[in-house]
Design an enzyme around this catalytic site. Structure first.
Site, mmCIF file in Angstrom:
data_model
loop_
_atom_site.group_PDB
_atom_site.id
_atom_site.type_symbol
_atom_site.label_atom_id
_atom_site.label_comp_id
_atom_site.label_asym_id
_atom_site.label_seq_id
_atom_site.Cartn_x
_atom_site.Cartn_y
_atom_site.Cartn_z
ATOM 1 N N GLU A 123 -9.975 2.350 0.636
ATOM 2 C CA GLU A 123 -9.481 3.573 1.251
ATOM 3 C C GLU A 123 -8.454 4.285 0.376
ATOM 4 O O GLU A 123 -7.788 3.666 -0.460
ATOM 5 C CB GLU A 123 -8.842 3.254 2.616
ATOM 6 N N CYS A 136 -2.126 8.626 -1.903
ATOM 7 C CA CYS A 136 -1.908 7.183 -1.934
ATOM 8 C C CYS A 136 -3.191 6.522 -2.415
ATOM 9 O O CYS A 136 -4.218 6.579 -1.736
ATOM 10 C CB CYS A 136 -1.517 6.698 -0.537
ATOM 11 N N CYS A 143 -6.752 -7.499 -0.865
ATOM 12 C CA CYS A 143 -5.466 -7.881 -1.452
ATOM 13 C C CYS A 143 -5.341 -9.395 -1.401
ATOM 14 O O CYS A 143 -5.931 -10.053 -0.541
ATOM 15 C CB CYS A 143 -4.314 -7.234 -0.683
ATOM 16 N N CYS A 147 1.009 -10.475 2.653
ATOM 17 C CA CYS A 147 2.263 -10.084 3.293
ATOM 18 C C CYS A 147 2.029 -9.982 4.800
ATOM 19 O O CYS A 147 1.122 -9.287 5.243
ATOM 20 C CB CYS A 147 2.755 -8.749 2.732
ATOM 21 N N CYS A 150 1.639 -6.661 6.844
ATOM 22 C CA CYS A 150 0.718 -5.667 6.294
ATOM 23 C C CYS A 150 -0.719 -5.963 6.715
ATOM 24 O O CYS A 150 -1.231 -7.067 6.499
ATOM 25 C CB CYS A 150 0.827 -5.675 4.769
ATOM 26 N N CYS A 388 1.712 3.468 6.400
ATOM 27 C CA CYS A 388 2.066 2.379 5.491
ATOM 28 C C CYS A 388 1.775 1.022 6.114
ATOM 29 O O CYS A 388 2.186 0.734 7.234
ATOM 30 C CB CYS A 388 3.551 2.476 5.148
#
Length: 417
Positions: A123, A136, A143, A147, A150, A388
């Site tokens: 994305e 962004c 990933c 985290c 997230c 975010c």
């Protein structure tokens, strides 16, 4: 065609292991030149049969058409001989990533779900403001850092994005925002910044804050941003590009030296115990080591401050004591710093809650009083999961078998009609 390879970090809890991964060849045998530097394009043209001088000239022309004019069809390159255009089209292609879905938020934020040639989804997000437009950009499919606050971190890492797939995000954004100059190059003459419009604003800034850890895909990110910053390419100043890292300390100095863009660090906690929990890479590269690397970052100054991102988690990292410790740490290392306080953006299954507005304001006031800028970031695109920490492709939520079944059902329905 020779298959190119890139180093791909396979999933790991903190530190990925580089393994070679082939880039999928096109079925038609053509070579995709999006994301390649001018010299490499010239080399490919020479390998395909042009003499060195002609290859260099054609590469310069094609490079300009791709990045300054946004053209993806050789036939539209009006200063290249008509007989040469089919020759190029038979051997090469300028491929944008596939757009699977485009969403608009009520606040003007846009999110695109993109697909690679080998059918992996990722994305990108565009955030318009009164005085800027920020894209962004993602660096990986998934990933590896896990985290805990997230949503993207709950995805498995599939692979690194190539330079072309990274640059392609900027190209697609300019397509969608109508930002390319209009008219024929051989009739237009000199162009000015006023030729570029983007829904009333320019795409002025890029942040490498999308899916993935950019410093675990360093070479491809560096090469892609090289084209973005090239005066003959997309020509965006390095001062308008920010790379965000969770703290891959060994790569930070190279980032400053070889890329030279602004640095943002996902800090999110001021104690080992809490940061170990919510940003697991802290177990490998601790707070003190990370902050020293920030102090040593090439180019950092009061004019180019390092941004520290700090997501506000209720009763986890948001106390007055945490705020005072944040000020102490940043002053200890004499860091030219700005702190972005980010209200936690919820997602299904999240283990945390957002701090209250009153607590966030109190935290911000303490940091400000310590002489460090600490604005509270206004959440953008929450209604389309574009804020975010929320990026996670909708396709990833379905199994590949389920996606194949849905596609088969649609095909059967079309054949029946």
């Amino acid at each position: 065609m020779t298959t190119q390879t890139s180093s791909m970090p396979i999933p790991g809890h903190i530190d990925p292991v580089p393994v070679p991964r082939p880039i999928t060849e096109r079925e038609d045998g053509r070579i995709d030149i999006l994301g390649l530097p001018k010299k490499q394009i010239a080399s490919l043209f020479e390998d395909a049969g042009l003499d060195k001088k002609q290859a260099k000239l054609r590469a310069k022309q094609v490079y300009h058409w791709i990045y300054h004019r946004g053209v993806s069809d050789f036939e539209a390159m009006t200063d290249i001989a008509k007989t040469m255009r089919p020759w190029l089209a038979e051997r090469f292609v300028i491929a944008r990533p596939e757009i699977v879905e485009a969403q608009h938020s009520s606040d003007g934020t846009r999110k695109w779900l993109l697909r690679t040639a080998d059918k992996h989804d990722y994305e990108m997000v565009f955030i318009p403001d009164a005085d800027r437009g920020t894209l962004c950009v993602s660096s990986q499919v998934g990933c590896t850092l896990n985290c805990r606050f997230c949503h993207t971190g709950t995805m498995r890492l599939v692979r690194n994005l190539t330079p072309g797939e990274i640059v392609g995000q900027v190209m697609l954004a300019r397509d969608a925002l109508g930002e390319w100059p209009k008219g024929r190059m051989d009739e237009l003459g000199d162009e000015s910044e006023s030729d570029y419009t983007a829904d009333g604003r320019l795409l002025t800034n890029i942040v490498m804050m999308g899916m993935g850890e950019p410093l675990y895909n360093f070479d491809n990110v560096r090469d892609a941003l090289g084209i973005v910053m090239d005066g003959d390419g997309l020509a965006l100043s390095k001062r308008r590009i920010t790379l965000s890292t969770s703290g891959v300390v060994p790569m930070m100095e190279r980032c400053g030296q070889e890329i030279g863009v602004n640095l943002a660090v996902s800090l999110h906690a001021v104690s080992k115990e809490v940061r170990d929990e919510i940003v697991p890479i802290n177990r490998k590269y601790g707070l003190e080591e990370l902050l020293q690397a920030c102090a040593d970052y090439p180019g950092a100054s009061n004019a180019r401050r390092i941004t520290f991102e700090y997501v506000m988690l209720r009763e986890k990292n948001d106390s007055d004591e945490d705020a005072h410790e944040l000020v102490r740490l940043l002053k200890k290392y004499k860091l030219p710093a700005k702190v972005n306080l980010i209200p936690f953006n919820p997602w299904p299954g999240a283990a945390y809650e957002c701090s209250t507005p009153e607590r966030i304001r109190a935290f911000s006031d303490i940091v400000f009083e310590g002489g460090i800028s600490a604005p509270v970031r206004t959440p953008r695109g929450r209604d389309i999961d574009a804020a975010c920490g929320q990026l996670k492709t909708a396709a990833e939520k379905k199994s590949r078998a389920e996606l194949d079944r849905i596609a088969a059902e649609k095909q059967a329905q079309l054949e029946a009609e």
